[in-house]
Design a protein around this motif. Structure first.
Motif, short mmCIF file in Angstrom:
data_model
loop_
_atom_site.label_atom_id
_atom_site.label_comp_id
_atom_site.label_asym_id
_atom_site.label_seq_id
_atom_site.Cartn_x
_atom_site.Cartn_y
_atom_site.Cartn_z
N MET A 46 29.30 114.16 26.23
CA MET A 46 28.59 113.60 27.38
C MET A 46 29.45 113.64 28.64
N LEU A 47 30.70 113.23 28.49
CA LEU A 47 31.61 113.17 29.63
C LEU A 47 32.95 113.72 29.17
N PRO A 48 33.29 114.96 29.58
CA PRO A 48 34.48 115.61 29.01
C PRO A 48 35.79 115.11 29.64
N VAL A 49 36.05 113.81 29.53
CA VAL A 49 37.39 113.32 29.81
C VAL A 49 38.03 113.03 28.46
N TYR A 50 39.21 113.58 28.26
CA TYR A 50 39.86 113.45 26.96
C TYR A 50 40.72 112.19 26.95
N VAL A 51 40.41 111.30 26.01
CA VAL A 51 40.99 109.97 26.01
C VAL A 51 42.34 109.97 25.29
N VAL A 52 43.31 109.27 25.86
CA VAL A 52 44.61 109.13 25.20
C VAL A 52 44.90 107.69 24.78
N ARG A 53 44.32 106.73 25.46
CA ARG A 53 44.48 105.32 25.08
C ARG A 53 43.28 104.54 25.55
N ALA A 54 43.06 103.36 24.94
CA ALA A 54 41.94 102.53 25.37
C ALA A 54 42.16 101.10 24.91
#
Ligand SMILES: *Cc1c(COP(=O)(O)O)cnc(C)c1O
Length: 451
Positions: A46-54
């Motif tokens: 949906m939203l191609p931001v690649y997550v590294v932490r949350a």
């Protein structure tokens, strides 16, 4: 950064919206190109931001952007992503042992999760649970159990219903695109009856809609042939449709009167999401069986069927199971997540989110006539978008608002049979100031779309 440093760093994760690149940034864009050549095109993003932490209320991407998370990975990270209690429970368990297969040599975590489910789900009757890996698998097993218990075959589901992507659950799901298209044939003996959809039922009340649905069951299936009626107390993928009061209860009463197993699919609405532990409680409905997944274990894959002992125990020994079902690491995560929910009165946290979101969205609805309906409970809230002056769904506007929110660092989701529902599923750890900021971005999105 090493994995063992994660819990302490998570606590330090700044709770802010901070954009240092365009969305998506160059690192994410490069990863997305690799995705295109490595991952099946059938798996959308949906939203191609690649997550590294949350954690808390934010997602940090590979470019260093900090985005406000109004999705919780689709109602999963209810207790906050990488919740420190969950991380520490998982680390302890993963170091002890990762798997034995509960059906071969069992372990206590599985039993403890079942005890917790039996205690927390509606009704004080004798209950049993069984654990699985995904929501769809839980729904499939609820159908197996109901059929074994009733010796009947028919399964009744609702218009706008969503139950998963396996063959049986695709058949139970209402929406063709993207879930079912080109994937048939589907399993037989699945019947769809009208849901209660107050915004679109032309004034028909909950009990009247239930009357229409149950008359259809009587005439077209025969109640005595029905093994199970499976209903989401608030429909999720169908558009966060809150049934008109009386509908859900009338369907449960009909099931009871005809020896039909009444199954509440609480995979999205359960685990404090709607301001109650389970959404069924709102109308004092005690389902015979309840399916759970999503919010149960803070993102570790776990799902369950919980219900009346005599129904759950009607299956022959060995009839239920699976290699990974109730994996010990997932069970440790669930016990930690459930403990967090109990200690922090998670239903109250969800109601606080509702008390911020609903008034603010209702104000926006006055200002922006494209908002036809504001609905939902707890931290499961949506707006339905229409072409002003009509009842026509406006999926294009939903898409435009999403793009604006995404570009401005707010992760939002759309949904609904017509794709015109804008839905909000913040984690219950969302700082209220950040939630207000996200709603401000949404307001700007409406202003930008109007100009
Ligand atoms: C997500 C969902 C499912 C399917 O769960 P998966 O874990 O994706 O298989 C089933 N029912 C409802 C109500 C859901 O929201």
């Amino acid at each position: 950064m090493t994995d063992t440093a994660a819990p302490s760093l998570q606590g330090a994760l700044p709770q802010e919206r901070r954009l240092v690149t365009e969305i998506p940034g160059p690192v994410s864009t490069a990863l997305q190109a690799r995705k295109q050549s490595a991952v099946s095109a059938g798996v959308g993003v949906m939203l191609p931001v690649y997550v590294v932490r949350a954690g808390g209320g934010v997602l940090i991407d590979a470019d260093g952007n900090s985005l406000i998370d109004l999705a919780s990975g689709i109602a999963v990270t209810t207790v906050g992503n990488a919740n420190p209690d969950v991380v520490s429970a998982v680390q302890t368990q993963v170091a002890a042992f990762t798997h034995t297969c509960f059906m071969v040599t069992p372990y206590s975590g599985y039993v403890e999760v079942c005890e917790a489910l039996n205690r927390l789900t509606p009704g004080d009757h004798e209950k049993r649970s069984a654990l699985f890996n995904s929501g769809a698998e839980a729904v499939e097993n609820a159908v197996k159990i109901a059929r074994a218990y009733t010796k009947r075959q028919a399964v009744v589901v609702l218009e706008h219903g969503y139950h998963g992507r396996t063959n049986l659950t695709m058949g139970m799901t209402a929406k063709n695109m993207p879930y079912k298209h080109s994937f048939g044939p589907f399993a037989p003996e699945i019947y769809r009856v009208p849901a209660s959809y107050p915004f679109r039922d032309r004034g028909l009340k909950g009990p009247e809609m239930a009357e229409i649905a149950t008359t259809r069951i009587d005439r077209e299936i025969g109640a005595e042939n029905v093994a199970a009626i499976i209903i989401e107390p608030i429909q999720g993928e169908g558009g966060f449709i809150v049934p008109d009061p009386g509908y859900f209860k009338a369907m449960a009463d009909f099931a009871q009167a005809h020896g039909i197993v009444f199954v509440a699919d609480e995979i999205q609405s359960g685990f404090c999401r709607t301001g109650d532990w389970f959404a069924s409680e709102y109308e004092d409905v005690v389902p015979d069986l309840i399916t759970t997944a999503k919010g149960i274990a803070d993102g570790m894959p776990l799902a369950a069927v919980t219900g009346r002992a005599e129904i759950m125990d009607a299956v022959h020994a060995g009839g239920l199971g699976g290699t990974y079902g109730g994996n010990p690491v997932a069970c440790a995560a669930a016990l930690a997540a459930i403990g967090w929910m109990e200690r922090n009165d998670a239903p109250a946290l969800a109601r606080e989110i509702e008390s911020i979101m609903i008034p603010r969205l209702k104000e926006m609805a006055v200002q922006f006539p494209a908002i036809g309906d504001v609905r939902g409970r707890g931290a499961m809230i949506a707006i339905e978008l229409i072409k002003p002056g009509t009842m026509d769904p406006d999926a294009e506007l939903a898409g435009a608002l999403s793009r604006f929110c995404h570009q401005h660092g707010v992760v939002t989701l759309t949904t609904g049979t017509h794709g015109n529902i804008f839905r909000f599923l913040p984690p219950l750890t969302m700082p209220h100031a950040l939630l207000e900021e996200a709603l401000g971005i949404l307001e700007q999105a409406f202003e930008a779309s109007a100009s």
